[in-house]
Design a protein around this motif. Structure first.
Motif, PDB file in Angstrom:
ATOM      1  N   LEU A   1      13.223 -11.009  -1.490  1.00 20.06           N
ATOM      2  CA  LEU A   1      13.594  -9.369  -1.432  1.00 20.06           C
ATOM      3  C   LEU A   1      13.035  -8.590  -2.582  1.00 20.06           C
ATOM      4  N   ASP A   2      12.729  -9.432  -3.846  1.00 19.03           N
ATOM      5  CA  ASP A   2      11.939  -8.482  -4.722  1.00 19.03           C
ATOM      6  C   ASP A   2      10.717  -8.343  -4.407  1.00 19.03           C
ATOM      7  N   LYS A   3       9.991  -9.003  -3.787  1.00 15.66           N
ATOM      8  CA  LYS A   3       8.561  -9.209  -3.643  1.00 15.66           C
ATOM      9  C   LYS A   3       8.500  -8.120  -2.353  1.00 15.66           C
ATOM     10  N   ALA A   4       9.421  -7.854  -1.391  1.00 15.59           N
ATOM     11  CA  ALA A   4       9.136  -7.040  -0.338  1.00 15.59           C
ATOM     12  C   ALA A   4       9.539  -5.777  -0.789  1.00 15.59           C
ATOM     13  N   PHE A   5      10.585  -5.640  -1.782  1.00 19.77           N
ATOM     14  CA  PHE A   5      10.926  -4.100  -2.353  1.00 19.77           C
ATOM     15  C   PHE A   5       9.597  -3.688  -3.247  1.00 19.77           C
ATOM     16  N   GLY A   6       8.967  -4.640  -3.641  1.00 14.29           N
ATOM     17  CA  GLY A   6       7.605  -4.150  -4.519  1.00 14.29           C
ATOM     18  C   GLY A   6       6.576  -3.621  -3.495  1.00 14.29           C
ATOM     19  N   PHE A   7       6.451  -4.200  -2.344  1.00 19.47           N
ATOM     20  CA  PHE A   7       5.587  -3.722  -1.304  1.00 19.47           C
ATOM     21  C   PHE A   7       6.056  -2.310  -0.805  1.00 19.47           C
TER      22      PHE A   7
ATOM     23  N   ASN B   1      -5.771  -8.211  -0.317  1.00 17.87           N
ATOM     24  CA  ASN B   1      -6.314  -6.698  -0.813  1.00 17.87           C
ATOM     25  C   ASN B   1      -6.053  -5.776   0.109  1.00 17.87           C
ATOM     26  N   ARG B   2      -5.206  -5.758   1.197  1.00 16.08           N
ATOM     27  CA  ARG B   2      -4.882  -4.718   1.813  1.00 16.08           C
ATOM     28  C   ARG B   2      -3.517  -4.568   1.915  1.00 16.08           C
ATOM     29  N   MET B   3      -3.308  -3.253   2.340  1.00  9.67           N
ATOM     30  CA  MET B   3      -1.928  -2.763   2.268  1.00  9.67           C
ATOM     31  C   MET B   3      -0.953  -3.539   3.304  1.00  9.67           C
ATOM     32  N   ILE B   4       0.035  -3.825   3.091  1.00 12.17           N
ATOM     33  CA  ILE B   4       0.991  -4.627   4.154  1.00 12.17           C
ATOM     34  C   ILE B   4       1.578  -3.448   4.956  1.00 12.17           C
ATOM     35  N   ASP B   5       1.903  -3.850   5.970  1.00 11.35           N
ATOM     36  CA  ASP B   5       2.591  -2.713   6.977  1.00 11.35           C
ATOM     37  C   ASP B   5       3.977  -3.240   6.995  1.00 11.35           C
ATOM     38  N   GLU B   6       4.743  -1.959   7.403  1.00 16.07           N
ATOM     39  CA  GLU B   6       6.232  -2.079   7.745  1.00 16.07           C
ATOM     40  C   GLU B   6       6.716  -3.269   8.258  1.00 16.07           C
ATOM     41  N   LYS B   7       6.332  -3.936   9.520  1.00 16.14           N
ATOM     42  CA  LYS B   7       6.559  -4.953  10.030  1.00 16.14           C
ATOM     43  C   LYS B   7       6.609  -6.053   9.131  1.00 16.14           C
ATOM     44  N   GLU B   8       5.522  -6.420   8.310  1.00 13.83           N
ATOM     45  CA  GLU B   8       5.585  -7.499   7.351  1.00 13.83           C
ATOM     46  C   GLU B   8       6.598  -7.273   6.195  1.00 13.83           C
ATOM     47  N   ILE B   9       6.684  -6.154   5.931  1.00 10.10           N
ATOM     48  CA  ILE B   9       7.642  -5.986   4.909  1.00 10.10           C
ATOM     49  C   ILE B   9       9.189  -6.172   5.347  1.00 10.10           C
ATOM     50  N   LEU B  10       9.300  -5.831   6.827  1.00  8.67           N
ATOM     51  CA  LEU B  10      10.827  -5.981   7.335  1.00  8.67           C
ATOM     52  C   LEU B  10      10.928  -7.433   7.473  1.00  8.67           C
ATOM     53  N   GLN B  11       9.770  -8.190   7.744  1.00  6.30           N
ATOM     54  CA  GLN B  11      10.227  -9.505   7.800  1.00  6.30           C
ATOM     55  C   GLN B  11      10.290 -10.342   6.676  1.00  6.30           C
ATOM     56  N   LEU B  12       9.796  -9.850   5.403  1.00 10.88           N
ATOM     57  CA  LEU B  12      10.034 -10.667   4.185  1.00 10.88           C
ATOM     58  C   LEU B  12      11.563 -10.158   3.585  1.00 10.88           C
TER      59      LEU B  12
ATOM     60  N   LEU C   1       7.562  -0.210  -2.582  1.00 10.10           N
ATOM     61  CA  LEU C   1       7.274   0.681  -3.897  1.00 10.10           C
ATOM     62  C   LEU C   1       5.757   1.190  -3.774  1.00 10.10           C
ATOM     63  N   ASP C   2       4.839   0.088  -3.587  1.00  6.24           N
ATOM     64  CA  ASP C   2       3.438   0.149  -3.391  1.00  6.24           C
ATOM     65  C   ASP C   2       2.941   1.109  -2.199  1.00  6.24           C
ATOM     66  N   LYS C   3       3.719   0.900  -1.091  1.00  7.22           N
ATOM     67  CA  LYS C   3       3.330   1.812   0.034  1.00  7.22           C
ATOM     68  C   LYS C   3       4.009   3.263  -0.001  1.00  7.22           C
ATOM     69  N   TYR C   4       5.310   3.458  -0.585  1.00  9.15           N
ATOM     70  CA  TYR C   4       5.974   4.709  -0.342  1.00  9.15           C
ATOM     71  C   TYR C   4       5.979   5.539  -1.593  1.00  9.15           C
ATOM     72  N   GLN C   5       5.878   4.856  -2.827  1.00 10.01           N
ATOM     73  CA  GLN C   5       6.086   5.438  -4.104  1.00 10.01           C
ATOM     74  C   GLN C   5       5.629   7.028  -4.155  1.00 10.01           C
ATOM     75  N   GLU C   6       4.219   7.207  -4.011  1.00 10.64           N
ATOM     76  CA  GLU C   6       3.717   8.388  -4.088  1.00 10.64           C
ATOM     77  C   GLU C   6       4.133   9.381  -3.206  1.00 10.64           C
ATOM     78  N   ARG C   7       4.249   9.023  -1.836  1.00 12.71           N
ATOM     79  CA  ARG C   7       4.932  10.370  -0.918  1.00 12.71           C
ATOM     80  C   ARG C   7       6.335  10.708  -1.402  1.00 12.71           C
ATOM     81  N   LEU C   8       7.228   9.484  -1.664  1.00  9.53           N
ATOM     82  CA  LEU C   8       8.629   9.921  -2.155  1.00  9.53           C
ATOM     83  C   LEU C   8       8.592  10.682  -3.554  1.00  9.53           C
ATOM     84  N   TYR C   9       7.782  10.373  -4.396  1.00  9.55           N
ATOM     85  CA  TYR C   9       7.736  11.139  -5.473  1.00  9.55           C
ATOM     86  C   TYR C   9       7.487  12.451  -5.322  1.00  9.55           C
ATOM     87  N   TRP C  10       6.369  12.704  -4.666  1.00  7.42           N
ATOM     88  CA  TRP C  10       5.963  14.177  -4.398  1.00  7.42           C
ATOM     89  C   TRP C  10       7.026  15.207  -3.499  1.00  7.42           C
ATOM     90  N   HIS C  11       7.626  14.430  -2.634  1.00  6.29           N
ATOM     91  CA  HIS C  11       8.619  14.816  -1.802  1.00  6.29           C
ATOM     92  C   HIS C  11       9.926  15.341  -2.795  1.00  6.29           C
TER      93      HIS C  11
END
Length: 186
Positions: A22-28, A4-15, A30-40
């Motif tokens: 790949l699909d699981k990493a991309f899901g992470f 129940n924690r937010m995965i960090d970028e290092k872990e995403i890059l490992q995945l 999305l979870d991590k950056y979706q809102e910031r990117l949408y508002w940008h």
């Protein structure tokens, strides 16, 4: 691995190094950056519908290119670059359509905004959006990244490929133009 924690970028890059993950990493991603990117994107293109379309295009490009990501910048910087380029492409296409329909007053973000009723607080935001819409493309992008996203100039340099000095100048000119536009409204 991730409860129940937010995965960090290092872990995403490992995945991302594992094709089966790949699909699981991309899901992470999305979870991590979706809102910031949408508002940008939303600040650049204006409407929710357009922002959703551009966001989807951004994510498709990111997914297709994620295995070529070399890690020379952060994932967020790389995603901002894609989102900014997709937004600019969208704005340019929309502008070409608007030039063809120049006499159609229903087009354009500021005209859409004029149709809405505003409270006193909303009026300042309306004028700010109109002023941003009037900026040249580069100044608009720099202003949005700095003002709304609070992105440091060094990060913007990586996203936009422009020197820090050039970015500071663009932001300064944008802020002056916005200030002048808003002063004219009152």
């Amino acid at each position: 691995m991730v409860a129940n924690r937010m995965i960090d970028e290092k872990e995403i890059l490992q995945l991302l190094k594992n094709d089966k993950m790949l699909d699981k990493a991309f899901g992470f991603i999305l979870d991590k950056y979706q809102e910031r990117l949408y508002w940008h994107i939303r600040r650049m293109v204006g409407t929710h519908e357009d922002a959703n379309d551009v966001f989807q295009n951004t994510m498709i490009k990111a997914y297709k290119g994620i295995q070529r990501f070399q890690g020379k910048s952060t994932l967020l910087t790389w995603l901002y670059r894609i989102a900014s380029n997709e937004s600019i492409t969208f704005i340019n296409k929309r502008s070409r359509k608007e030039v063809v329909s120049i006499y159609n007053e229903d087009l354009g973000l500021s005209n859409q905004m004029k149709a809405e009723k505003y409270t006193e607080e909303g009026l300042a935001e309306k004028y700010l959006q109109e002023a941003i819409e009037e900026l040249p493309e580069k100044q608009r992008v720099v202003f949005i990244m700095r003002y709304y996203d609070e992105m440091p100039y060094q990060e913007m340099e990586k996203v936009l490929g422009t020197s820090v000095g050039g970015l500071k100048a663009s932001y300064h000119h944008a802020a002056k133009k916005i200030e002048a536009y808003i002063r004219k409204q009152f």
